[in-house]
Design an enzyme around this catalytic site. Structure first.
Site, PDB file in Angstrom:
ATOM      1  N   ALA A   1     -21.752  83.086  11.672  1.00 40.27           N
ATOM      2  CA  ALA A   1     -20.576  82.520  11.015  1.00 40.27           C
ATOM      3  C   ALA A   1     -21.059  81.788   9.780  1.00 40.27           C
ATOM      4  O   ALA A   1     -22.059  81.080   9.825  1.00 40.27           O
ATOM      5  CB  ALA A   1     -19.862  81.552  11.947  1.00 40.27           C
TER       6      ALA A   1
ATOM      7  N   LYS B   1     -13.252  85.108   7.175  1.00 40.15           N
ATOM      8  CA  LYS B   1     -13.086  83.837   7.902  1.00 40.15           C
ATOM      9  C   LYS B   1     -12.391  82.829   6.992  1.00 40.15           C
ATOM     10  O   LYS B   1     -12.886  82.542   5.900  1.00 40.15           O
ATOM     11  CB  LYS B   1     -14.483  83.341   8.314  1.00 40.15           C
ATOM     12  CG  LYS B   1     -14.515  81.944   8.876  1.00 40.15           C
ATOM     13  CD  LYS B   1     -15.933  81.531   9.267  1.00 40.15           C
ATOM     14  CE  LYS B   1     -15.969  80.075   9.693  1.00 40.15           C
ATOM     15  NZ  LYS B   1     -17.314  79.558   9.933  1.00 40.15           N
TER      16      LYS B   1
HETATM   17  P1  FAD Z   1     -36.004  83.124  12.339  1.00 43.03           P
HETATM   18  O1  FAD Z   1     -34.866  84.056  12.330  1.00 43.03           O
HETATM   19  O2  FAD Z   1     -36.468  82.604  13.676  1.00 43.03           O
HETATM   20  O3  FAD Z   1     -37.222  83.859  11.643  1.00 43.03           O
HETATM   21  C1  FAD Z   1     -38.541  83.410  11.792  1.00 43.03           C
HETATM   22  C2  FAD Z   1     -39.472  84.442  11.169  1.00 43.03           C
HETATM   23  O4  FAD Z   1     -40.789  83.942  11.172  1.00 43.03           O
HETATM   24  C3  FAD Z   1     -39.487  85.767  11.904  1.00 43.03           C
HETATM   25  O5  FAD Z   1     -39.500  86.830  10.978  1.00 43.03           O
HETATM   26  C4  FAD Z   1     -40.830  85.715  12.623  1.00 43.03           C
HETATM   27  O6  FAD Z   1     -41.367  86.994  12.842  1.00 43.03           O
HETATM   28  C5  FAD Z   1     -41.657  84.944  11.626  1.00 43.03           C
HETATM   29  N1  FAD Z   1     -42.855  84.325  12.183  1.00 43.03           N
HETATM   30  C6  FAD Z   1     -42.948  83.253  13.023  1.00 43.03           C
HETATM   31  N2  FAD Z   1     -44.234  83.013  13.321  1.00 43.03           N
HETATM   32  C7  FAD Z   1     -44.965  83.923  12.631  1.00 43.03           C
HETATM   33  C8  FAD Z   1     -46.337  84.195  12.532  1.00 43.03           C
HETATM   34  N3  FAD Z   1     -47.261  83.480  13.208  1.00 43.03           N
HETATM   35  N4  FAD Z   1     -46.733  85.216  11.758  1.00 43.03           N
HETATM   36  C9  FAD Z   1     -45.847  85.962  11.072  1.00 43.03           C
HETATM   37  N5  FAD Z   1     -44.523  85.756  11.131  1.00 43.03           N
HETATM   38  C10 FAD Z   1     -44.098  84.742  11.908  1.00 43.03           C
HETATM   39  N6  FAD Z   1     -26.430  79.537  11.154  1.00 43.03           N
HETATM   40  C11 FAD Z   1     -25.262  79.723  10.524  1.00 43.03           C
HETATM   41  O7  FAD Z   1     -25.202  79.600   9.298  1.00 43.03           O
HETATM   42  N7  FAD Z   1     -24.134  80.065  11.212  1.00 43.03           N
HETATM   43  C12 FAD Z   1     -24.113  80.173  12.561  1.00 43.03           C
HETATM   44  O8  FAD Z   1     -23.097  80.508  13.142  1.00 43.03           O
HETATM   45  C13 FAD Z   1     -25.316  79.913  13.259  1.00 43.03           C
HETATM   46  N8  FAD Z   1     -25.373  79.977  14.611  1.00 43.03           N
HETATM   47  C14 FAD Z   1     -26.537  79.681  15.250  1.00 43.03           C
HETATM   48  C15 FAD Z   1     -26.563  79.626  16.645  1.00 43.03           C
HETATM   49  C16 FAD Z   1     -27.729  79.272  17.298  1.00 43.03           C
HETATM   50  C17 FAD Z   1     -27.750  79.192  18.790  1.00 43.03           C
HETATM   51  C18 FAD Z   1     -28.925  79.014  16.569  1.00 43.03           C
HETATM   52  C19 FAD Z   1     -30.216  78.678  17.276  1.00 43.03           C
HETATM   53  C20 FAD Z   1     -28.904  79.081  15.193  1.00 43.03           C
HETATM   54  C21 FAD Z   1     -27.720  79.391  14.518  1.00 43.03           C
HETATM   55  N9  FAD Z   1     -27.671  79.405  13.131  1.00 43.03           N
HETATM   56  C22 FAD Z   1     -26.485  79.608  12.497  1.00 43.03           C
HETATM   57  C23 FAD Z   1     -28.881  79.205  12.353  1.00 43.03           C
HETATM   58  C24 FAD Z   1     -29.399  80.552  11.853  1.00 43.03           C
HETATM   59  O9  FAD Z   1     -29.603  81.423  12.936  1.00 43.03           O
HETATM   60  C25 FAD Z   1     -30.697  80.374  11.103  1.00 43.03           C
HETATM   61  O10 FAD Z   1     -30.545  79.368  10.137  1.00 43.03           O
HETATM   62  C26 FAD Z   1     -31.043  81.645  10.383  1.00 43.03           C
HETATM   63  O11 FAD Z   1     -31.042  82.731  11.256  1.00 43.03           O
HETATM   64  C27 FAD Z   1     -32.385  81.540   9.736  1.00 43.03           C
HETATM   65  O12 FAD Z   1     -33.398  81.592  10.685  1.00 43.03           O
HETATM   66  P2  FAD Z   1     -34.876  81.581  10.133  1.00 43.03           P
HETATM   67  O13 FAD Z   1     -35.044  82.700   9.183  1.00 43.03           O
HETATM   68  O14 FAD Z   1     -35.193  80.224   9.678  1.00 43.03           O
HETATM   69  O15 FAD Z   1     -35.773  81.824  11.453  1.00 43.03           O
END
Ligand code: FAD
Length: 503
Positions: A52, A80
């Site tokens: 969302a 939305k």
């Molecule tokens: P991740 O998606 O966890 O990516 C992490 C990356 O790092 C992956 O590619 C992984 O492979 C890599 N990585 C980690 N360690 C290593 C390593 N040692 N070597 C190489 N690669 C590594 N946000 C919204 O805006 N709206 C919502 O409705 C919403 N709902 C959510 C519901 C929940 C329950 C949660 C937990 C979060 C929600 N969020 C929401 C937040 C949103 O999911 C995140 O902000 C967004 O997906 C970004 O995630 P990220 O890229 O920071 O991390």
């Protein structure tokens, strides 16, 4: 290019944060020699939630030159207008938090003050009858506001519900087309200079990747910002006690609603996010009041379609890094911090902090003044959102479970208490210029949670009341009439941006 300019950015992580960072930097540096490398591990994968969004995300997508309809099709997105909150104030009661503005000024007087005055005169019209988005949502309609010039709907704002995995894939393609190098592999070691900056990372394969500036998008663990640079974390779970979520995807049942549904439950709340090809569901809860098994049962008991996968539990700690930018490393996304998804702010914070980083762009020396200003502003953004989220909980009238009793009685930050106290006097509300949540948002949640100021601003008495009332009535009627002429949400999607069936 200046001699101290950053020539190589290394991004760790290929979730939404990583690919949004890659796309943004690649778009800025597309005509230059600047190199951008993104490292992600297929073994670890992404968190795979975050579906969302709020309107500024669309501005970021447009700023990249991406065609909106193409993006919607590629990500199975729906539209939305805001969020419907069910059972938060009391069981059986609901309210709507719309994007965009609310009503119109009358002879220079704030709309909300005019509504308060009319209410004091006995007018029962609900506040949300004056919100185009709330009325559109109630009638399940959608249209593009820029096509409704000179109508009350022109100022409406919308966002998307989208498939987070498909967003990552789309942004990856976009970034790679602009020259970003992707390396699949697991970062095993972070190598630092004598001065404490990050010099390079070593992968499990033995490959070493050097860089001038590193962006940590590695998710909750904060591989660079925490595990290597030990930024520290401000834990806010005393204010926002939910610390786990269970998620499940389901078949669609009926037409998608043009809003997110957030329903309060015994130990937290559930979400329902309809996409074109499926629905995302989750239960955000506090493990002090609910086990994982109970949460899974609650979630499965509240979904509408057939589950498409096994429920997955995701633990989290609400809060933020003490230094989101430390040395030559910027943390984004979950590596930067996490505020529960009640107002869908996490992906927005990624793009907002990226935009701030671009405004305060460093050279290889990373001037401390830039860093400090950046960290100060990011903290202010988190605190603003934190306070707004707490408002949803601390104003509840529910006392039917231990969880809600805790929320009613918990200590809240002084910054929120001051806002609440000021508002109760006469609806006083002055958000900062760059604040995410502008008055409509605060009015929506205050009103939905039963907080009505003791009086209205006395200057409104200068208006002739029958004239004020006529103006309010005609504004409300104009919104209602034009909403009836708009297509249903599903019909609009079919005609404008229908995605292919997956498979
Ligand atoms: P991740 O998606 O966890 O990516 C992490 C990356 O790092 C992956 O590619 C992984 O492979 C890599 N990585 C980690 N360690 C290593 C390593 N040692 N070597 C190489 N690669 C590594 N946000 C919204 O805006 N709206 C919502 O409705 C919403 N709902 C959510 C519901 C929940 C329950 C949660 C937990 C979060 C929600 N969020 C929401 C937040 C949103 O999911 C995140 O902000 C967004 O997906 C970004 O995630 P990220 O890229 O920071 O991390």
């Amino acid at each position: 290019m200046q001699s101290d300019a950053i020539k190589h950015f290394v991004i760790i992580g290929g979730g939404t944060a990583g690919w949004l960072a890659a796309a943004t930097l690649a778009n800025i540096f597309k005509q230059t020699e600047v190199q951008i490398t993104l490292i992600e591990s297929d073994t670890i994968g992404i968190v795979g939630v975050g579906e969302a969004t709020i309107p500024p995300l669309l501005d970021s997508i447009r700023a990249l030159g991406i065609d909106e309809a193409e993006f919607i099709k590629a990500t199975q997105a729906t539209f939305k207008w805001g969020i419907k909150f069910e059972d938060w104030y009391q069981t059986g009661q609901s309210y709507f938090h719309p994007f965009g503005s609310l009503g119109k000024r009358i002879d220079g007087h704030e709309f909300y003050q005019c509504w308060l005055k009319s209410r004091a005169e006995g007018d029962p019209t609900p506040l949300m009858a004056h919100s185009p988005e709330a009325v559109l949502a109630e009638h399940n309609r959608f249209f593009l506001p820029f096509k409704a010039i000179n109508t009350p709907l022109a100022s409406a704002r919308y966002a998307l519900h989208l498939d987070s995995t498909l967003v990552g894939q789309y942004l990856r393609q976009f970034s790679e087309n602009l020259g970003v190098t992707r390396i699949e592999g697991l970062v095993e070691k972070v190598i630092k200079t004598a001065g404490g900056d990050i010099a390079s990372v070593r992968l499990q394969s033995g490959q070493v990747v050097n860089g001038d500036f590193f962006i940590d998008c590695s998710g909750f663990r904060g591989l660079l910002i925490e595990e290597s640079l030990q930024s520290g974390y401000d834990d806010w779970s005393g204010y926002l006690p939910c610390n786990r979520a269970v998620t499940v995807q389901t078949d669609n049942v009926g037409e998608p609603s043009p809003y997110t549904v957030a329903t309060a439950k015994d130990a937290g709340w559930t979400w329902r996010i309809p996409l074109q090809h499926r629905t995302g569901n989750g239960y955000v809860f506090c493990d002090k009041y609910c086990s994982d098994d109970q949460a899974i049962n609650t979630l499965l008991g509240s979904i509408e379609g057939e589950p498409l996968n096994t429920p997955r539990v995701i633990p989290f700690v609400t809060g933020m890094r003490k230094h989101p930018w430390k040395n030559n490393c910027l943390a984004l996304g979950l590596a930067q911090g996490f505020l529960e998804p009640l107002e869908s702010t996490a992906i927005h914070l990624v793009s907002k902090t990226l935009a701030l980083f671009v405004r305060l762009f460093p050279d290889r020396h990373c001037n401390e003044l830039l860093r400090n200003e950046f960290n100060r502003r990011v903290q202010a953004d988190y605190e603003e959102i934190r306070d707004f989220l707490i408002l949803h909980y601390c104003t509840t009238q529910r006392n039917d479970t231990d969880f809600w009793q805790y929320c009613r009685n918990m200590t809240i930050p002084d910054s929120l208490q001051q806002k609440l106290d000021l508002f109760k006097v006469a609806g006083g509300l002055i958000p900062a210029d760059e604040a995410l949540f502008q008055p409509t948002s605060w009015y929506a949640v205050y009103t939905g949670m039963g907080i009505i100021p003791d009086s209205y601003n006395p200057t409104v008495d200068a208006l002739h009341y029958p004239t004020l009332k006529r103006s309010l009535d005609s504004g409300r009627q104009a919104i209602f009439n034009i909403v009836q002429q708009q297509p249903h949400h599903q019909a609009f999607i079919d005609q404008y941006c229908r995605a292919m069936k997956p498979g």
